[in-house]
Design a protein around this motif. Structure first.
Motif, PDB file in Angstrom:
ATOM      1  N   SER A  52       0.860  -1.184   0.000  1.00 12.61           N
ATOM      2  CA  SER A  52       0.000   0.000   0.000  1.00 12.61           C
ATOM      3  C   SER A  52       0.894   1.231   0.000  1.00 12.61           C
ATOM      4  O   SER A  52       1.656   1.453   0.942  1.00 12.61           O
ATOM      5  CB  SER A  52      -0.902  -0.001   1.231  1.00 12.61           C
ATOM      6  N   ILE A  53       0.786   2.025  -1.073  1.00  9.17           N
ATOM      7  CA  ILE A  53       1.665   3.186  -1.244  1.00  9.17           C
ATOM      8  C   ILE A  53       0.902   4.448  -0.849  1.00  9.17           C
ATOM      9  O   ILE A  53      -0.076   4.806  -1.509  1.00  9.17           O
ATOM     10  CB  ILE A  53       2.140   3.301  -2.702  1.00  9.17           C
ATOM     11  N   PRO A  54       1.322   5.127   0.217  1.00  6.59           N
ATOM     12  CA  PRO A  54       0.645   6.386   0.569  1.00  6.59           C
ATOM     13  C   PRO A  54       0.997   7.478  -0.441  1.00  6.59           C
ATOM     14  O   PRO A  54       2.173   7.732  -0.720  1.00  6.59           O
ATOM     15  CB  PRO A  54       1.199   6.711   1.960  1.00  6.59           C
ATOM     16  N   VAL A  55      -0.027   8.108  -0.994  1.00  8.31           N
ATOM     17  CA  VAL A  55       0.187   9.140  -2.011  1.00  8.31           C
ATOM     18  C   VAL A  55      -0.700  10.342  -1.734  1.00  8.31           C
ATOM     19  O   VAL A  55      -1.699  10.249  -1.024  1.00  8.31           O
ATOM     20  CB  VAL A  55      -0.109   8.606  -3.438  1.00  8.31           C
ATOM     21  N   LYS A  56      -0.304  11.471  -2.318  1.00  6.24           N
ATOM     22  CA  LYS A  56      -1.117  12.678  -2.278  1.00  6.24           C
ATOM     23  C   LYS A  56      -1.599  12.975  -3.695  1.00  6.24           C
ATOM     24  O   LYS A  56      -0.873  12.748  -4.666  1.00  6.24           O
ATOM     25  CB  LYS A  56      -0.326  13.873  -1.725  1.00  6.24           C
ATOM     26  N   LEU A  57      -2.822  13.472  -3.806  1.00  2.00           N
ATOM     27  CA  LEU A  57      -3.447  13.749  -5.099  1.00  2.00           C
ATOM     28  C   LEU A  57      -3.397  15.242  -5.388  1.00  2.00           C
ATOM     29  O   LEU A  57      -3.737  16.067  -4.536  1.00  2.00           O
ATOM     30  CB  LEU A  57      -4.900  13.267  -5.074  1.00  2.00           C
ATOM     31  N   TYR A  58      -2.970  15.587  -6.618  1.00  2.00           N
ATOM     32  CA  TYR A  58      -2.893  16.973  -7.046  1.00  2.00           C
ATOM     33  C   TYR A  58      -3.593  17.125  -8.398  1.00  2.00           C
ATOM     34  O   TYR A  58      -3.516  16.226  -9.238  1.00  2.00           O
ATOM     35  CB  TYR A  58      -1.437  17.429  -7.206  1.00  2.00           C
ATOM     36  N   SER A  59      -4.246  18.234  -8.616  1.00  2.00           N
ATOM     37  CA  SER A  59      -4.839  18.496  -9.922  1.00  2.00           C
ATOM     38  C   SER A  59      -3.723  18.742 -10.927  1.00  2.00           C
ATOM     39  O   SER A  59      -2.773  19.480 -10.655  1.00  2.00           O
ATOM     40  CB  SER A  59      -5.762  19.715  -9.856  1.00  2.00           C
ATOM     41  N   ALA A  60      -3.820  18.104 -12.100  1.00  2.00           N
ATOM     42  CA  ALA A  60      -2.772  18.219 -13.115  1.00  2.00           C
ATOM     43  C   ALA A  60      -3.039  19.341 -14.102  1.00  2.00           C
ATOM     44  O   ALA A  60      -2.143  19.732 -14.847  1.00  2.00           O
ATOM     45  CB  ALA A  60      -2.628  16.898 -13.870  1.00  2.00           C
ATOM     46  N   THR A  61      -4.243  19.849 -14.143  1.00  2.00           N
ATOM     47  CA  THR A  61      -4.594  20.875 -15.126  1.00  2.00           C
ATOM     48  C   THR A  61      -5.229  22.072 -14.439  1.00  2.00           C
ATOM     49  O   THR A  61      -5.733  21.972 -13.310  1.00  2.00           O
ATOM     50  CB  THR A  61      -5.564  20.328 -16.185  1.00  2.00           C
ATOM     51  N   GLU A  62      -5.225  23.177 -15.140  1.00  2.00           N
ATOM     52  CA  GLU A  62      -5.830  24.406 -14.631  1.00  2.00           C
ATOM     53  C   GLU A  62      -6.573  25.076 -15.775  1.00  2.00           C
ATOM     54  O   GLU A  62      -5.984  25.368 -16.808  1.00  2.00           O
ATOM     55  CB  GLU A  62      -4.755  25.344 -14.080  1.00  2.00           C
ATOM     56  N   SER A  63      -7.859  25.269 -15.602  1.00  2.00           N
ATOM     57  CA  SER A  63      -8.668  25.846 -16.668  1.00  2.00           C
ATOM     58  C   SER A  63      -8.488  27.352 -16.693  1.00  2.00           C
ATOM     59  O   SER A  63      -8.752  28.045 -15.718  1.00  2.00           O
ATOM     60  CB  SER A  63     -10.144  25.488 -16.456  1.00  2.00           C
ATOM     61  N   SER A  64      -8.010  27.864 -17.828  1.00  2.00           N
ATOM     62  CA  SER A  64      -7.850  29.315 -17.969  1.00  2.00           C
ATOM     63  C   SER A  64      -8.192  29.747 -19.386  1.00  2.00           C
ATOM     64  O   SER A  64      -7.804  30.824 -19.816  1.00  2.00           O
ATOM     65  CB  SER A  64      -6.403  29.722 -17.653  1.00  2.00           C
ATOM     66  N   GLY A  65      -8.903  28.904 -20.111  1.00  2.00           N
ATOM     67  CA  GLY A  65      -9.159  29.200 -21.499  1.00  2.00           C
ATOM     68  C   GLY A  65     -10.359  30.091 -21.763  1.00  2.00           C
ATOM     69  O   GLY A  65     -10.533  30.566 -22.867  1.00  2.00           O
ATOM     70  N   THR A  66     -11.189  30.318 -20.752  1.00  2.00           N
ATOM     71  CA  THR A  66     -12.416  31.064 -20.974  1.00  2.00           C
ATOM     72  C   THR A  66     -12.370  32.399 -20.245  1.00  2.00           C
ATOM     73  O   THR A  66     -12.045  32.457 -19.063  1.00  2.00           O
ATOM     74  CB  THR A  66     -13.642  30.268 -20.483  1.00  2.00           C
ATOM     75  N   VAL A  67     -12.681  33.466 -20.958  1.00  2.00           N
ATOM     76  CA  VAL A  67     -12.834  34.786 -20.343  1.00  2.00           C
ATOM     77  C   VAL A  67     -14.297  34.931 -19.957  1.00  2.00           C
ATOM     78  O   VAL A  67     -15.181  34.888 -20.812  1.00  2.00           O
ATOM     79  CB  VAL A  67     -12.412  35.906 -21.311  1.00  2.00           C
ATOM     80  N   ARG A  68     -14.557  35.083 -18.687  1.00  2.00           N
ATOM     81  CA  ARG A  68     -15.933  35.089 -18.199  1.00  2.00           C
ATOM     82  C   ARG A  68     -16.445  36.522 -18.065  1.00  2.00           C
ATOM     83  O   ARG A  68     -15.775  37.396 -17.516  1.00  2.00           O
ATOM     84  CB  ARG A  68     -16.025  34.367 -16.854  1.00  2.00           C
ATOM     85  N   PHE A  69     -17.644  36.734 -18.567  1.00  2.00           N
ATOM     86  CA  PHE A  69     -18.306  38.026 -18.453  1.00  2.00           C
ATOM     87  C   PHE A  69     -19.477  37.905 -17.484  1.00  2.00           C
ATOM     88  O   PHE A  69     -20.168  36.871 -17.441  1.00  2.00           O
ATOM     89  CB  PHE A  69     -18.823  38.498 -19.816  1.00  2.00           C
ATOM     90  N   ASN A  70     -19.713  38.937 -16.692  1.00  2.00           N
ATOM     91  CA  ASN A  70     -20.847  38.964 -15.772  1.00  2.00           C
ATOM     92  C   ASN A  70     -22.070  39.545 -16.469  1.00  2.00           C
ATOM     93  O   ASN A  70     -21.956  40.429 -17.333  1.00  2.00           O
ATOM     94  CB  ASN A  70     -20.516  39.823 -14.546  1.00  2.00           C
TER      95      ASN A  70
END
Length: 303
Positions: free
Chosen positions: A17-35
């Motif tokens: 049993s290998i203890p591991v930590k989980l990290y997000s590999a991607t980051e969404s930055s492709g969309t410019v959001r308007f209110n």
């Protein structure tokens, strides 16, 4: 800023049993959001109303979830009932088999995560990574996360392990549904196409050579608005191919004659210097001259 782990898990490798930590590999930055705003500049908010009485706003505290099993007929579920049938989150990623690392079609790839060794897990983590690299195989595993059970691929990368969520078979459509007409090309056409491929071939993919040009145009327009400039729409570029291709062989030869020049998309794009977010927010308080804008602003990343 150091990366922050999402969860602490264990990766089951036989009896190890290998203890591991989980990290997000991607980051969404492709969309410019308007209110969405009213014409006076005030924010608007969304409300839910009943179809039977559109004048009545239904607060969230009075909403229930229902499944439509027939037209306009529902079975209702309470939060406790939904929680009882959902898959419980598991801290264990159980490896069930090892397969060739290229055996999974990328069309089945969903979200990717990084796995890093947790305390006292570095040796067993490195052992699994080295064994998969030498065997040319990746691991298939089962994992329950956020109310859903996943089949995941764990593969060795240059600097560690990648956990890739996979889609189920019923979540991926088949090309056979499109009934694509199969037309056999001639040997001469194939030969010319191969020559064209060789002219613009590269040995690897460098993601830093590509940027989202549309997002840059939108951000440039936003900065121009902030600076009090007039936004000018770019003229639409005319397509080089005006009509239907009559002679495929001639088109291939014409492409080869151009000397295999790379398209603009294949060249490194010059990076722009972003306008600081504090400067952008401070523009509203300016009294005389608008701030000078040298380049597009950077969109805020969505977490």
């Amino acid at each position: 800023m150091a990366a922050r782990s999402i969860a602490s898990l264990s990766l089951g490798f036989g009896l190890v049993s290998i203890p591991v930590k989980l990290y997000s590999a991607t980051e969404s930055s492709g969309t410019v959001r308007f209110n969405l705003l009213a014409r006076d500049g005030s924010r608007v908010k969304q409300q839910y109303v009943s179809e039977k009485d559109p004048s009545t706003v239904v607060p969230r505290s009075e909403m229930v979830k229902g499944y439509e099993f027939e037209k306009d007929r529902y079975v209702l579920f309470t939060p406790d009932e939904l929680k009882a049938v959902e898959e419980s989150a598991s801290h264990a990623i159980e490896i069930v088999s090892f397969i060739p690392e290229k055996a999974v079609d990328p069309i089945y790839y969903d979200k990717a995560y990084f796995l890093a060794p947790d305390k006292r897990g570095a040796k067993s983590y490195s052992l699994l990574r080295a064994a998969m690299q030498q065997s040319g195989r990746c691991a298939l595993a089962k994992w329950a996360w956020k109310g859903k059970q996943y089949v995941v691929q764990v593969r060795a990368a240059e600097d560690g392990l990648v956990l890739q969520q996979l889609l189920y078979a019923d979540e991926v459509r088949s090309l056979k549904e499109l009934d694509i007409e199969q037309v056999a090309p001639s040997d001469a056409e194939v030969k010319l196409a191969l020559q064209l491929i060789d002219q613009i071939a590269q040995d690897s993919y460098d993601p830093t050579q590509y940027v989202d040009e549309e997002k840059q145009r939108i951000l440039a327009a936003i900065d121009a608005k902030i600076a009090g400039k007039q936004v000018v729409a770019a003229e639409a570029r005319e397509s080089e191919s005006g009509g239907q291709i009559i002679d495929l062989t001639e088109m291939l030869r014409a492409s080869l004659a151009r000397g295999g020049q790379r398209t603009a998309a294949g060249k490194p794009t010059e990076k722009v210097t972003p306008l600081a977010s504090k400067e952008r927010k401070g523009v509203k308080r300016a009294t005389s001259k608008p701030p000078e804008v040298a380049a597009p602003a950077r969109a805020r990343s969505r977490k």
